[in-house]
Write an enzyme that holds these catalytic residues in place. Structure first.
Site, short mmCIF file in Angstrom:
data_model
loop_
_atom_site.label_atom_id
_atom_site.label_comp_id
_atom_site.label_asym_id
_atom_site.label_seq_id
_atom_site.Cartn_x
_atom_site.Cartn_y
_atom_site.Cartn_z
CG ASP A 198 -1.76 1.20 1.45
OD1 ASP A 198 -1.87 2.01 0.51
OD2 ASP A 198 -2.36 1.31 2.54
CG HIS A 370 -3.95 4.49 3.73
ND1 HIS A 370 -4.12 3.37 2.95
CD2 HIS A 370 -5.09 5.22 3.60
CE1 HIS A 370 -5.31 3.42 2.36
NE2 HIS A 370 -5.93 4.53 2.75
#
Lengths: 554, 554
Positions: A198, A370
């Site tokens: 990611d 994130h």
């Protein structure tokens, strides 16, 4: 996936059909020994240069004649950019098994019900393992801005691939379900041949703050609000809403959910135990209306400025809830790029009505979902992968993530920045880009899927910028000249007819010229009318409207 | 300014025609003893819901029959949102004297030359005084993101008003020209009856960093860049560009300016001595092209993502300068809300081409031009005004600034949050809102000024979202029924004609119904065609295109 190099039996092929070079429509396809595995299948939300578009899908044209080879769709978590396109893929082959965690599948099911699809669901948990065709899957807990996220390890004869999904490494998550770094380490010991990571926050320095660190600011809102508290957040952010419920309960307030997706998702989350509320805390809006203002909490959608959501309507006075002096509005959410003006309009509207607006610009009421630079570097050092492909990000995020991999010692030729459609083959422990399949933007637009073209979008932008001019020319069959008129209808600018007076002689001349050269074909006359009108508009109006010619024989 | 309470001779009236509730088109009108004074006259840039609009002007309709009473326009500094509308006001009365500092007037003159207006300019300096009619003006130095900014004190029989203009309080500005707090203090001693204060950063905690603190990051770019350095910033930010010139010179590079406004403004700034460069540092682009890459600096416009500016064209490969591996791009600028996607597209495009992009997201290369909470509080405490009106800001900024005034002890009823058009009278040392003049958005749109309506804009938005459907109905005069067709032309969506097959029977039925009821008026037939087509489109296409009906007698 034609025109690609043959894939040896001990090699693995990976193609991202979305999510590389953009934030959204994540979809990664794995191919091994003739079988396909899809990880995630999400939508991308349009930008301002894609007006009118509902959502954008990954382009699986290259898969279309191989749908039968798909052994499963694995969903890493329940966000729209990971599950939103599943109904469209299942519409092409409804019996593809869909693998995911409990909450992910429940959010998906709610969506599939709307699409009238009954899916083949396979529920898995962190720590679980599952074989699908030649793919051996193992699932690991990851922490994100929605509960029940999973990373997936894919073992094949080509080696071990670890796909993080969206993740962060909150060490104190509300549900105590931390990202399974011990599992990452174990896989690292075994040897991760390819790490898909990611990239969303790969250019954000430091560490992402813990969700629980928002408690003081949320608590302060409830402690000090003299009248109603109205909270807006993402309809899937169960833990954020949990913090709101807890604070409301502490301060003796009741809570009602407003907005279809908020009501639906929080209902599911309660039912499945992801959201916990003491009996009587959650009430319906009718009950809430009968309570004094200082006992009221509303939790609604619209934190991104969506004009039809409850919050935007409250801000502009188009909602039954009349926000005013003493009300407190809490925007417990991020500000997705492109939504700034819409969100600021709402903050301004609510402020002008007398509300106190608390948002990430003036209080600590949001953290990202994130991993930032700090966490990512930990990950690389724990996993020590042989090959790395940054996923989930725009060019700048992918580049930043690649630089992080390099900084932890991954060899330069083993860090691949790939785009959608790029074909990555993992063979003999080495990943390389070996080709590409063609991919485009697949627009969902009204009833159509994949029909809207870039040309039509360019027309929309032109229509939106400069309006449209319909020019009606009744032409005398005998002379080829204007029988009357021309008639001009404008939309999107000056309606004053006098503005078009000077166009008539231009068109008369154009048609006389055509008649002289015996040009009679309607299509050619239309072309000439368009050209003449466009050039007139540039000079007379300093505009470039779209011109629609209507040629009719009188 | 009709329908307002009569203004006593010892009272001062103040109306902002722009800049309240928005960032831009600043224009404040002072009225005293029958005379008017205008402070600033700027433009506002349109948002995404105002497509195609060039700029938005303050609405001076209320002044139109009193233009002769305007004694002067005072300009606080040379930014577009303070000077951009002057040409339009001078077009209505060209001989209004325009008062400002040297750089401000030189930027204005360049603009007026384009509009072919020769203005009556009155140059002033900080510390200067000037009487215009009943207004005694005094000018004080303020520091901002453009040199030569002025605050203006207006003395009348009603008292003393201090208008800050845009300002910050950099204690170490490059030109050593600090905001004249000693002057503010002196006016405070005298007694400031009304303080008009820049609100832009009133919701930003702390103090605005000094411009000179950017030097290390700018220096680092030049020290480490292996090939070209391409800098983009605002075309009026003389001090930012000065820092770039200094760093380029230190590292033996030459500099060329690219982009019309950058070339023009930096030329003026050099000429007048606001920008200093050693001989030979600044070259033209042809000379630059002959230099090795590591001797090259380009300074260009486009830092806000403007699609036609040099930077955007470099990012998408539409520029003669082919940005690639080893090039460094420095975005030494802010990110104005609404421009995020456009700017990120550019950063992504440049990154994908191999450039290293340095911007405020990853380095300390920008500071704001406005005073934050820390400085504003100093100001309030030094000035100790009797009355306060926050100016220059959206609702959230005005509210935050009002709260700052209150926190320093200004009485609650003496802090006025006003909107554009609100009439504020200062009388007997007390400011109050006594009425309002009507103000609207005045759009400059192609050749037109103030002609574009909100209805036309709504049409543009609809056209841009959903396209347009032109429906041509040739109607038999005798029967009232369709003679043929109908013909349908779509723009902005599906071009496939089969999509419209099901519309024909709908329109046939509509017209048969009309004929039955002997409805023959074209306007009514058009209305019915629009209604039927819209309802068909909603169902058949799930779209709401703009429908243009064309009814023709066959």
């Amino acid at each position: 996936m034609a025109d690609l190099p043959a894939l040896p039996d001990d090699a693995l092929r990976i193609v991202a059909l979305g999510g590389l070079g953009e934030i959204g429509r994540n979809m990664t396809v794995f191919e091994h020994q003739g079988a396909l595995l899809v990880v995630d299948c999400g939508v991308l939300f349009p930008e301002e240069h894609q007006p009118g578009v509902d959502v954008i899908l990954p382009d699986w044209t290259a898969l279309r004649d191989r749908l039968a080879d798909i052994t499963a769709i694995v969903l890493t978590h329940g966000h729209e950019d990971h599950i939103g396109a599943v109904p469209y893929l299942l519409a092409e082959r409804p019996d593809i098994p869909v693998i995911g965690s409990r909450l992910t599948l429940s959010f998906l099911s709610a969506k599939l019900t709307e699409h009238r699809i009954t899916p083949a669901l396979v529920e898995v948990r962190e720590g679980g393992k599952l074989d699908r065709g030649p793919f051996s899957l193992e699932f690991l807990a990851v922490n994100h801005s929605i509960p029940d996220g999973l990373a997936v390890a894919v073992r094949t004869r080509a080696g071990l691939v670890l796909h993080t999904g969206d993740f962060k490494m909150d060490q104190f998550p509300l549900d105590k379900r931390i990202t399974d770094l011990r599992g990452f380490a174990r896989l690292g010991e075994e040897g991760v041949d390819l790490f898909l990571v990611d990239s969303t926050n790969a250019d954000v320095p430091g560490f992402t703050t813990s969700e629980r660190d928002l408690a003081p600011a949320i608590e302060a809102v409830f402690r000090t609000a003299p009248r109603r508290v109205i909270v807006s957040s993402f309809a899937s952010h169960v833990h954020r809403i949990q913090q709101v419920l807890d604070a409301a309960h502490t301060h003796g307030r009741k809570v009602a959910f407003v907005g279809r997706s908020m009501v639906r998702n929080m209902g599911l989350a309660c039912e499945l135990g992801y959201l916990t509320a003491p009996d009587g805390l959650i009430v319906d809006t009718q009950t809430l209306e009968r309570l004094p203002d200082n006992k009221v909490t509303l939790v609604c959608t619209g934190s991104q400025g969506e004009p039809m959501a409850a919050l935007a309507r409250m801000a502009s006075g188009r909602h039954t809830i009349n926000v005013g002096d003493g009300d407190t509005v809490l925007l417990a959410s991020s500000l997705i790029p492109g939504n700034e003006n819409a969100v600021y309009r709402i903050i301004n509207g609510l402020t002008a009505r007398g509300a106190n607006v608390v948002h990430k610009g003036n209080a600590k009421v949001h953290v990202s979902g994130h991993a930032s630079v700090g966490e990512l570097v930990y990950c690389y050092n724990i996993v020590r992968p042989s090959n790395v492909v940054p996923i989930h990000g725009e060019a700048r995020h992918l580049k930043a993530n690649a630089d992080l991999a390099l900084s932890t010692g991954v060899a330069r030729d083993r860090v691949l920045i790939a785009g959608n459609g790029d074909v990555i083959d993992l063979h003999d422990g080495h990943a390389a880009i070996t080709g590409a399949v063609e991919v485009h933007e697949v627009y969902v637009d009204g009833h159509t899927v994949g029909v809207l073209t870039e040309d039509s979008l360019a027309e929309r932008r032109a229509l939106g910028q400069d309006g449209v001019l319909t020019v009606i020319a009744l032409i005398d069959r005998d002379t080829g000249l204007l029988a009357e008129g021309p008639d001009v209808i404008a939309r999107g600018f000056v309606h004053d007819e006098s503005a078009f007076e000077s166009l008539a002689p231009v068109l008369e001349k154009t048609l006389a010229g055509a008649a002289e050269r015996a040009v009679t074909a309607t299509a050619e006359l239309e072309r000439r009318i368009v050209r003449a009108t466009e050039s007139w508009a540039r000079k007379a109006l300093r505009r470039q409207p779209v011109v629609v010619p209507v040629v009719i024989d009188a």
